[in-house]
Motif scaffolding. Structure first.
Motif, PDB file in Angstrom:
ATOM      1  N   ASP A  18       0.857  -1.185   0.000  1.00 33.59           N
ATOM      2  CA  ASP A  18       0.000   0.000   0.000  1.00 33.59           C
ATOM      3  C   ASP A  18       0.895   1.238   0.000  1.00 33.59           C
ATOM      4  N   SER A  19       0.308   2.390   0.199  1.00 35.29           N
ATOM      5  CA  SER A  19       1.074   3.631   0.114  1.00 35.29           C
ATOM      6  C   SER A  19       2.077   3.791   1.260  1.00 35.29           C
ATOM      7  N   ASN A  20       1.971   2.956   2.294  1.00 36.04           N
ATOM      8  CA  ASN A  20       2.941   2.998   3.393  1.00 36.04           C
ATOM      9  C   ASN A  20       4.103   2.029   3.193  1.00 36.04           C
ATOM     10  N   SER A  21       4.045   1.241   2.137  1.00 35.26           N
ATOM     11  CA  SER A  21       5.078   0.241   1.877  1.00 35.26           C
ATOM     12  C   SER A  21       6.362   0.887   1.386  1.00 35.26           C
ATOM     13  N   VAL A  22       7.470   0.303   1.816  1.00 35.24           N
ATOM     14  CA  VAL A  22       8.794   0.669   1.310  1.00 35.24           C
ATOM     15  C   VAL A  22       9.330  -0.585   0.625  1.00 35.24           C
ATOM     16  N   ILE A  23       9.621  -0.459  -0.664  1.00 33.95           N
ATOM     17  CA  ILE A  23      10.041  -1.608  -1.452  1.00 33.95           C
ATOM     18  C   ILE A  23      11.458  -1.365  -1.963  1.00 33.95           C
ATOM     19  N   LEU A  24      12.359  -2.279  -1.612  1.00 30.12           N
ATOM     20  CA  LEU A  24      13.742  -2.225  -2.081  1.00 30.12           C
ATOM     21  C   LEU A  24      13.822  -3.075  -3.340  1.00 30.12           C
ATOM     22  N   VAL A  25      14.210  -2.453  -4.450  1.00 27.46           N
ATOM     23  CA  VAL A  25      14.243  -3.133  -5.746  1.00 27.46           C
ATOM     24  C   VAL A  25      15.664  -3.075  -6.289  1.00 27.46           C
ATOM     25  N   ILE A  26      16.201  -4.250  -6.594  1.00 25.61           N
ATOM     26  CA  ILE A  26      17.541  -4.320  -7.168  1.00 25.61           C
ATOM     27  C   ILE A  26      17.397  -4.304  -8.690  1.00 25.61           C
ATOM     28  N   GLY A  27      18.035  -3.337  -9.340  1.00 26.08           N
ATOM     29  CA  GLY A  27      18.009  -3.268 -10.798  1.00 26.08           C
ATOM     30  C   GLY A  27      16.671  -2.838 -11.367  1.00 26.08           C
ATOM     31  N   GLY A  28      15.959  -1.978 -10.663  1.00 26.74           N
ATOM     32  CA  GLY A  28      14.627  -1.598 -11.096  1.00 26.74           C
ATOM     33  C   GLY A  28      14.532  -0.364 -11.956  1.00 26.74           C
ATOM     34  N   GLY A  29      15.640   0.206 -12.345  1.00 25.35           N
ATOM     35  CA  GLY A  29      15.588   1.446 -13.103  1.00 25.35           C
ATOM     36  C   GLY A  29      15.403   1.281 -14.598  1.00 25.35           C
ATOM     37  N   LEU A  30      15.640   0.078 -15.096  1.00 25.98           N
ATOM     38  CA  LEU A  30      15.579  -0.157 -16.534  1.00 25.98           C
ATOM     39  C   LEU A  30      14.826  -1.462 -16.818  1.00 25.98           C
ATOM     40  N   GLY A  31      14.393  -1.597 -18.045  1.00 31.02           N
ATOM     41  CA  GLY A  31      13.828  -2.860 -18.495  1.00 31.02           C
ATOM     42  C   GLY A  31      12.528  -3.265 -17.833  1.00 31.02           C
ATOM     43  N   ILE A  32      12.323  -4.576 -17.766  1.00 27.97           N
ATOM     44  CA  ILE A  32      11.073  -5.128 -17.257  1.00 27.97           C
ATOM     45  C   ILE A  32      10.857  -4.777 -15.792  1.00 27.97           C
ATOM     46  N   THR A  33      11.937  -4.729 -15.018  1.00 24.55           N
ATOM     47  CA  THR A  33      11.796  -4.403 -13.604  1.00 24.55           C
ATOM     48  C   THR A  33      11.282  -2.981 -13.429  1.00 24.55           C
ATOM     49  N   ALA A  34      11.708  -2.075 -14.283  1.00 24.42           N
ATOM     50  CA  ALA A  34      11.200  -0.703 -14.234  1.00 24.42           C
ATOM     51  C   ALA A  34       9.711  -0.674 -14.541  1.00 24.42           C
ATOM     52  N   GLN A  35       9.268  -1.525 -15.461  1.00 29.47           N
ATOM     53  CA  GLN A  35       7.840  -1.578 -15.789  1.00 29.47           C
ATOM     54  C   GLN A  35       7.027  -2.104 -14.610  1.00 29.47           C
TER      55      GLN A  35
END
Length: 140
Positions: A18-35
């Motif tokens: 939800d809007s209170n969640s903090v999500i750590l994403v590795i490699g999320g700036g490009l490609g499918i992960t960014a989508q």
């Protein structure tokens, strides 16, 4: 073999984001992960901490190419400017073009996530650097 009801119910469950969640994403700036991150931004408006090796800065971009849009235009401008440096190879030009195009894509993706409602922070870390990655995770 039938799937147990409990397992089947868990597979269909919506993620607890939800809007209170903090999500750590590795490699999320490009490609499918960014989508995927963009979709999370649209649906849940969380805080996204996106980790990648790329730098997220306009500082590396030569003002002479700032207004150029296509890889072809950038390549031509770089060839003109790099011809002043003897020994510049086509491979060096291509590496610079790829780097600039990726940096621009990264900035566009992060802005799209922000525009969709997420709070976004990009952190430049090489995840192969285990001490630095551990430090980052502990700080989160």
């Amino acid at each position: 073999m039938p799937v147990p009801a409990e397992r089947n119910a868990l597979q269909r469950a919506e993620p607890a984001i939800d809007s209170n969640s903090v999500i750590l994403v590795i490699g999320g700036g490009l490609g499918i992960t960014a989508q995927v991150c963009l979709e999370w931004a649209r649906r849940y408006r969380p805080t996204l901490l996106i980790v990648g090796r790329s730098t997220n800065s306009d500082a590396d971009e030569d003002p002479a190419i700032a207004g150029l849009q296509t890889a072809q235009e950038i390549r031509a401008a770089l060839i003109r400017s790099m011809q002043l440096n003897e020994g510049t190879t086509p491979a060096q030009v291509e590496a610079k073009v790829r780097s600039l195009v990726r940096a621009r894509e990264l900035r566009r993706n992060l802005q799209a996530m922000r525009d969709a409602g997420a709070s976004v922070r990009y952190i430049s870390v090489d995840v192969r650097n285990e001490p630095r990655l551990r430090e980052l995770i502990e700080s989160v």
